[in-house]
Design a protein around this motif. Structure first.
Motif, mmCIF file in Angstrom:
data_model
loop_
_atom_site.group_PDB
_atom_site.id
_atom_site.type_symbol
_atom_site.label_atom_id
_atom_site.label_comp_id
_atom_site.label_asym_id
_atom_site.label_seq_id
_atom_site.Cartn_x
_atom_site.Cartn_y
_atom_site.Cartn_z
ATOM 1 N N THR A 1 6.346 16.424 5.180
ATOM 2 C CA THR A 1 5.703 15.368 4.400
ATOM 3 C C THR A 1 5.510 14.150 5.286
ATOM 4 O OG1 THR A 1 6.849 16.191 2.429
ATOM 5 C CG2 THR A 1 5.812 14.025 2.272
ATOM 6 N N VAL A 2 4.266 13.661 5.348
ATOM 7 C CA VAL A 2 3.935 12.563 6.260
ATOM 8 C C VAL A 2 3.223 11.448 5.501
ATOM 9 C CG1 VAL A 2 2.647 11.888 8.332
ATOM 10 C CG2 VAL A 2 3.740 14.143 8.221
ATOM 11 N N LEU A 3 3.609 10.222 5.785
ATOM 12 C CA LEU A 3 2.944 9.034 5.250
ATOM 13 C C LEU A 3 2.104 8.402 6.346
ATOM 14 C CD1 LEU A 3 2.469 6.638 3.253
ATOM 15 C CD2 LEU A 3 4.629 5.667 4.107
ATOM 16 N N GLY B 1 12.602 3.183 1.514
ATOM 17 C CA GLY B 1 13.789 4.029 1.544
ATOM 18 C C GLY B 1 13.572 5.372 2.209
ATOM 19 N N ALA B 2 12.707 5.410 3.200
ATOM 20 C CA ALA B 2 12.437 6.669 3.923
ATOM 21 C C ALA B 2 13.434 6.779 5.076
ATOM 22 C CB ALA B 2 10.999 6.692 4.425
ATOM 23 N N ILE C 1 6.627 11.420 -5.377
ATOM 24 C CA ILE C 1 7.766 11.757 -4.533
ATOM 25 C C ILE C 1 8.563 10.489 -4.244
ATOM 26 C CG2 ILE C 1 6.470 13.653 -3.492
ATOM 27 C CD1 ILE C 1 6.298 11.944 -0.933
ATOM 28 N N SER C 2 9.696 10.651 -3.609
ATOM 29 C CA SER C 2 10.510 9.495 -3.223
ATOM 30 C C SER C 2 10.388 9.275 -1.722
ATOM 31 C CB SER C 2 11.982 9.729 -3.592
ATOM 32 O OG SER C 2 12.514 10.792 -2.811
ATOM 33 N N THR D 1 0.834 -1.206 0.000
ATOM 34 C CA THR D 1 0.000 0.000 0.000
ATOM 35 C C THR D 1 0.867 1.254 0.000
ATOM 36 O OG1 THR D 1 -1.629 -1.226 1.306
ATOM 37 C CG2 THR D 1 -1.890 1.152 1.189
ATOM 38 N N ALA D 2 1.903 1.256 0.825
ATOM 39 C CA ALA D 2 2.807 2.412 0.886
ATOM 40 C C ALA D 2 3.503 2.640 -0.455
ATOM 41 C CB ALA D 2 3.836 2.200 1.988
#
Length: 335
Positions: A142-144, A106-107, A72-73, A62-63
């Motif tokens: 930026t938040v996931l 890769g965050a 975005i990366s 999902t991510a």
């Protein structure tokens, strides 16, 4: 500064299972309960998605979907919040899928945490927490938000509300984003209803009881459900909605579309009738062939409504839910 939803995405496993087979396997009773509702007759779900993947694998897929959609990366993400509401790969106070997701996308510089105690309202709790952190810390831009669920076998039915589907949902929130700008969010709760639904866990095992998978199955206190939830549910929805609308200076007439969980046909019917909302203004598309994807319902139903053209640029959208815990929540965005 505005904070908006840069992208939303979901993952649904390709395999499906017929709901009638699930109800039979789980010995779900026939007959009516509060408001003369017959669960088997009135649920309105024909099939749900199922998988043997671990919940974290669902979350990672999902991510990756939302990262791809956003453009975005992973290295641009400052914070990851896992808002999965069910027990996950490991049951413990310090584990969530957030760290695993961080590694997979890769965050490398993101802080990872979880907010998983609001049931289906965890979507709103996670969003509200993210907004607070973004507004108080200039370094968080930026938040996931991500969730991934796999319901245990023989525990797909949340009687008397719904049948759960496996799957996940994710959002990316970003400062300065003019898409799906978040105008306001509210959450309220009733603590004494904390155990209407619960998962016992091994800590609740009696000394002479054999450890079994049933200890991680969901249980419902039907007496509390009928006397505590049913009679207050739509009163609490009105309360949280009115509180939010008053704070942002809007009325129900300003809302172009409502995103609501896909619990059942009878629940959707009462929601629309109780709040005097036309059915065409409420997300219902996914109920029949998907069922209830826990806290990810709000993400999936929003995304599908955008894909289908039910939500258009500039529309004012209210996303509402309730969740075992017990809480009611609402957010308004300008798409």
């Amino acid at each position: 500064m505005d904070i908006g939803i840069l992208a939303e995405a979901y993952y649904l496993p390709p395999s499906k299972k017929k709901v009638q087979d699930i109800l039979d396997a789980e010995n779900i009773p026939f007959g009516t309960f509060a408001k003369n509702v017959d669960f088997r007759r009135d649920i309105g779900i024909e099939e749900v998605h199922v998988t043997d993947e671990m919940p974290s694998e669902v979350a990672v897929k999902t991510a990756k979907n939302v990262i791809s959609k956003s453009g975005i990366s992973g290295s641009e993400i400052d914070l990851i919040i896992d808002f999965t509401s069910l027990p996950q790969d490991y049951i413990g106070p310090t584990w969530s899928a957030a760290g695993l997701v961080q590694e997979a996308i890769g965050a490398d510089r993101a802080f990872c945490t979880a907010l998983t105690v609001g049931g289906c309202a965890s979507y709103h709790f996670a969003m509200r927490s993210a907004l607070a952190l973004m507004r108080s810390d200039e370094k968080i831009n930026t938040v996931l938000l991500v969730a991934g669920d796999r319901t245990p076998d023989l525990n797909k039915t949340y009687y008397p509300i719904t049948v759960a589907s496996d799957g996940g949902g994710a959002l990316i929130l970003k400062k300065g984003c003019d898409r799906a700008v978040i105008l306001g969010i509210e959450t309220i709760s009733i603590g004494r209803l904390h155990d209407v639904w619960y998962v016992p866990g091994l800590g609740r095992k009696k000394p002479d009881e054999e450890a079994s998978e049933t200890l991680i199955h969901m249980y419902c206190n039907m007496k509390k459900f009928n006397e505590g939830v049913i009679i207050r549910n739509f009163f609490m929805f009105r309360k949280v909605i009115n509180k939010l609308l008053s704070r942002i200076g809007m009325t129900m007439d300003d809302i172009d579309y409502f995103v609501y969980p896909t619990f059942s046909t009878w629940d959707q019917k009462y929601f629309c009738e109780a709040l005097n909302i036309p059915r065409e203004k409420v997300s219902t598309e996914g109920l029949r062939h998907r069922g209830h994807v826990q806290e990810s319902d709000m993400v999936i139903n929003y995304a599908r409504a955008v894909e289908d053209g039910a939500i258009k640029k500039g529309d004012i959208v209210m996303v509402v839910s309730n969740g075992a815990g017990f809480a009611w929540s609402a957010v308004v965005v300008r798409h």
